[in-house]
Design a protein around this motif. Structure first.
Motif, PDB file in Angstrom:
ATOM      1  N   ILE A 205       0.805  -1.219   0.000  1.00  7.53           N
ATOM      2  CA  ILE A 205       0.000   0.000   0.000  1.00  7.53           C
ATOM      3  C   ILE A 205       0.841   1.273   0.000  1.00  7.53           C
ATOM      4  O   ILE A 205       0.621   2.188  -0.791  1.00  7.53           O
ATOM      5  N   VAL A 206       1.829   1.331   0.887  1.00  6.66           N
ATOM      6  CA  VAL A 206       2.461   2.604   1.238  1.00  6.66           C
ATOM      7  C   VAL A 206       3.322   3.221   0.145  1.00  6.66           C
ATOM      8  O   VAL A 206       3.192   4.420  -0.129  1.00  6.66           O
ATOM      9  N   PRO A 207       4.253   2.486  -0.514  1.00  4.99           N
ATOM     10  CA  PRO A 207       5.168   3.156  -1.445  1.00  4.99           C
ATOM     11  C   PRO A 207       4.478   3.938  -2.551  1.00  4.99           C
ATOM     12  O   PRO A 207       4.851   5.073  -2.853  1.00  4.99           O
ATOM     13  N   GLY A 208       3.466   3.336  -3.181  1.00  2.68           N
ATOM     14  CA  GLY A 208       2.763   4.031  -4.258  1.00  2.68           C
ATOM     15  C   GLY A 208       2.087   5.304  -3.791  1.00  2.68           C
ATOM     16  O   GLY A 208       2.118   6.327  -4.481  1.00  2.68           O
ATOM     17  N   CYS A 209       1.480   5.258  -2.602  1.00  4.84           N
ATOM     18  CA  CYS A 209       0.833   6.456  -2.050  1.00  4.84           C
ATOM     19  C   CYS A 209       1.863   7.533  -1.743  1.00  4.84           C
ATOM     20  O   CYS A 209       1.639   8.722  -2.006  1.00  4.84           O
ATOM     21  N   ALA A 210       3.000   7.127  -1.166  1.00  9.40           N
ATOM     22  CA  ALA A 210       4.050   8.090  -0.831  1.00  9.40           C
ATOM     23  C   ALA A 210       4.597   8.761  -2.092  1.00  9.40           C
ATOM     24  O   ALA A 210       4.792   9.989  -2.126  1.00  9.40           O
ATOM     25  N   LEU A 211       4.821   7.984  -3.140  1.00 10.86           N
ATOM     26  CA  LEU A 211       5.335   8.561  -4.382  1.00 10.86           C
ATOM     27  C   LEU A 211       4.309   9.458  -5.047  1.00 10.86           C
ATOM     28  O   LEU A 211       4.679  10.434  -5.721  1.00 10.86           O
ATOM     29  N   TRP A 212       3.027   9.166  -4.870  1.00 13.52           N
ATOM     30  CA  TRP A 212       1.997  10.057  -5.409  1.00 13.52           C
ATOM     31  C   TRP A 212       2.074  11.418  -4.731  1.00 13.52           C
ATOM     32  O   TRP A 212       1.975  12.462  -5.395  1.00 13.52           O
ATOM     33  N   VAL A 213       2.280  11.438  -3.421  1.00 13.17           N
ATOM     34  CA  VAL A 213       2.427  12.697  -2.695  1.00 13.17           C
ATOM     35  C   VAL A 213       3.655  13.452  -3.193  1.00 13.17           C
ATOM     36  O   VAL A 213       3.607  14.662  -3.447  1.00 13.17           O
ATOM     37  N   VAL A 214       4.769  12.737  -3.356  1.00 17.08           N
ATOM     38  CA  VAL A 214       6.004  13.372  -3.818  1.00 17.08           C
ATOM     39  C   VAL A 214       5.823  13.935  -5.221  1.00 17.08           C
ATOM     40  O   VAL A 214       6.245  15.065  -5.518  1.00 17.08           O
ATOM     41  N   GLN A 215       5.200  13.163  -6.098  1.00 20.76           N
ATOM     42  CA  GLN A 215       4.981  13.635  -7.470  1.00 20.76           C
ATOM     43  C   GLN A 215       4.070  14.853  -7.501  1.00 20.76           C
ATOM     44  O   GLN A 215       4.308  15.808  -8.240  1.00 20.76           O
ATOM     45  N   THR A 216       3.022  14.841  -6.685  1.00 21.37           N
ATOM     46  CA  THR A 216       2.111  15.986  -6.610  1.00 21.37           C
ATOM     47  C   THR A 216       2.836  17.230  -6.120  1.00 21.37           C
ATOM     48  O   THR A 216       2.673  18.325  -6.668  1.00 21.37           O
ATOM     49  N   ASN A 217       3.666  17.074  -5.089  1.00 26.70           N
ATOM     50  CA  ASN A 217       4.427  18.207  -4.564  1.00 26.70           C
ATOM     51  C   ASN A 217       5.416  18.734  -5.597  1.00 26.70           C
ATOM     52  O   ASN A 217       5.576  19.947  -5.761  1.00 26.70           O
ATOM     53  N   SER A 218       6.092  17.822  -6.281  1.00 30.37           N
ATOM     54  CA  SER A 218       7.068  18.229  -7.284  1.00 30.37           C
ATOM     55  C   SER A 218       6.401  18.996  -8.421  1.00 30.37           C
ATOM     56  O   SER A 218       6.911  20.030  -8.871  1.00 30.37           O
ATOM     57  N   GLN A 219       5.245  18.512  -8.886  1.00 28.71           N
ATOM     58  CA  GLN A 219       4.531  19.210  -9.945  1.00 28.71           C
ATOM     59  C   GLN A 219       4.054  20.579  -9.500  1.00 28.71           C
ATOM     60  O   GLN A 219       4.076  21.545 -10.272  1.00 28.71           O
ATOM     61  N   ALA A 220       3.633  20.687  -8.236  1.00 36.47           N
ATOM     62  CA  ALA A 220       3.200  21.977  -7.696  1.00 36.47           C
ATOM     63  C   ALA A 220       4.367  22.953  -7.641  1.00 36.47           C
ATOM     64  O   ALA A 220       4.219  24.136  -7.973  1.00 36.47           O
ATOM     65  N   GLN A 221       5.536  22.467  -7.230  1.00 35.62           N
ATOM     66  CA  GLN A 221       6.720  23.323  -7.188  1.00 35.62           C
ATOM     67  C   GLN A 221       7.105  23.809  -8.575  1.00 35.62           C
ATOM     68  O   GLN A 221       7.377  25.002  -8.783  1.00 35.62           O
ATOM     69  N   LEU A 222       7.116  22.897  -9.527  1.00 38.18           N
ATOM     70  CA  LEU A 222       7.499  23.262 -10.892  1.00 38.18           C
ATOM     71  C   LEU A 222       6.489  24.217 -11.512  1.00 38.18           C
ATOM     72  O   LEU A 222       6.875  25.159 -12.225  1.00 38.18           O
ATOM     73  N   ALA A 223       5.204  23.986 -11.257  1.00 42.02           N
ATOM     74  CA  ALA A 223       4.175  24.874 -11.807  1.00 42.02           C
ATOM     75  C   ALA A 223       4.329  26.293 -11.258  1.00 42.02           C
ATOM     76  O   ALA A 223       4.155  27.276 -11.987  1.00 42.02           O
ATOM     77  N   ARG A 224       4.674  26.387  -9.980  1.00 40.68           N
ATOM     78  CA  ARG A 224       4.872  27.703  -9.371  1.00 40.68           C
ATOM     79  C   ARG A 224       6.045  28.430 -10.008  1.00 40.68           C
ATOM     80  O   ARG A 224       5.966  29.634 -10.292  1.00 40.68           O
ATOM     81  N   ILE A 225       7.133  27.707 -10.274  1.00 38.32           N
ATOM     82  CA  ILE A 225       8.303  28.314 -10.890  1.00 38.32           C
ATOM     83  C   ILE A 225       7.998  28.756 -12.322  1.00 38.32           C
ATOM     84  O   ILE A 225       8.375  29.841 -12.762  1.00 38.32           O
ATOM     85  N   VAL A 226       7.269  27.914 -13.051  1.00 40.33           N
ATOM     86  CA  VAL A 226       6.913  28.244 -14.436  1.00 40.33           C
ATOM     87  C   VAL A 226       6.049  29.490 -14.477  1.00 40.33           C
ATOM     88  O   VAL A 226       6.217  30.359 -15.347  1.00 40.33           O
ATOM     89  N   ARG A 227       5.117  29.619 -13.527  1.00 42.76           N
ATOM     90  CA  ARG A 227       4.275  30.822 -13.481  1.00 42.76           C
ATOM     91  C   ARG A 227       5.117  32.061 -13.195  1.00 42.76           C
ATOM     92  O   ARG A 227       4.872  33.144 -13.764  1.00 42.76           O
ATOM     93  N   ARG A 228       6.121  31.937 -12.343  1.00 44.37           N
ATOM     94  CA  ARG A 228       6.980  33.087 -12.044  1.00 44.37           C
ATOM     95  C   ARG A 228       7.804  33.493 -13.268  1.00 44.37           C
ATOM     96  O   ARG A 228       7.964  34.670 -13.551  1.00 44.37           O
ATOM     97  N   ILE A 229       8.314  32.455 -13.968  1.00 46.91           N
ATOM     98  CA  ILE A 229       9.126  32.748 -15.151  1.00 46.91           C
ATOM     99  C   ILE A 229       8.273  33.363 -16.256  1.00 46.91           C
ATOM    100  O   ILE A 229       8.669  34.293 -16.964  1.00 46.91           O
ATOM    101  N   GLY A 230       7.026  32.809 -16.396  1.00 47.80           N
ATOM    102  CA  GLY A 230       6.127  33.311 -17.434  1.00 47.80           C
ATOM    103  C   GLY A 230       5.636  34.698 -17.146  1.00 47.80           C
ATOM    104  O   GLY A 230       5.325  35.465 -18.049  1.00 47.80           O
TER     105      GLY A 230
END
Length: 212
Positions: free
Chosen positions: A187-212
């Motif tokens: 159960i746990v690894p897939g859920c943990a990686l989903w959280v990490v992927q969601t956080n990473s995408q949120a970070q990248l989206a924020r940076i892209v908005r700043r650059i844009g």
């Protein structure tokens, strides 16, 4: 005959979202179990694995392409992407993810040795080294999620709150898996990686908005 969903006050699209998430988590857990099987076997046979960091580091390398594939699998727009796509992602991202894992693992190994050596002789140098170690780990995660290295470093620093959350979730996941391997791995690894992927995408989206 009425649909079973009619008895539950939950919209059908929400059920579809839940099943889609469960499908992805189970698929990712399967891939991680296959990639980490040699490592788990060695850990079960060796009493003090920390005494053989290079050996266990090599056994852990297949997890890097699996993690990179999991991030791509979670980002896929298909509600239920086929399992074969997960393995194709692992194959296509293998070279880059292995390079990231080798570089990050080497840097983390050097930093851990430095921290251990300086803990008694020069304790004031330990906190900056710990921060640098965490930055390397976060950068590796963002890079495995598909970000260019420079952007991975920048987004990890700018979104330090989400970075710490990702590392914390992974740490908790490791503890759970170590204490209850069968249930944890299912159960746990897939859920943990989903959280990490969601956080990473949120970070990248924020940076892209700043650059844009």
């Amino acid at each position: 005959m009425a649909s079973p969903l009619a008895r539950v006050n939950v919209r059908a699209d929400l059920w579809e979202t839940l099943w889609s998430f469960a499908h992805r988590v189970l698929a990712v857990n399967l891939l991680l179990a296959l990639a980490g099987a040699p490592l788990m076997l060695a850990l079960s046979l060796v009493a003090n694995p920390w005494q053989y960091p290079i050996f266990f580091g090599l056994l852990a390398l297949p997890l890097a392409p699996a993690v990179a594939a999991a991030f791509g699998y979670y980002a896929d727009d298909d509600p239920r992407p086929p399992l074969t796509k997960l393995f194709r992602l692992m194959r296509s991202r293998a070279r880059r993810s292995l390079l990231i894992a080798v570089v990050a693992g080497s840097l983390i190994g050097v930093l851990v040795v430095d921290i251990k050596m300086l803990a008694t002789s020069l304790p004031a140098a330990v906190p900056p080294l710990v921060v640098l170690l965490l930055l390397v780990a976060v950068t590796a995660l963002n890079a495995l999620a598909g970000a260019p290295v420079r952007l991975a470093i920048y987004s990890g620093v700018r979104g330090w709150g989400l970075s710490l959350l990702s590392l914390g979730v992974l740490a908790v996941a490791l503890v759970i898996v170590s204490q209850a391997p069968l249930v944890g791995l299912a159960i746990v690894p897939g859920c943990a990686l989903w959280v990490v992927q969601t956080n990473s995408q949120a970070q990248l989206a924020r940076i892209v908005r700043r650059i844009g």
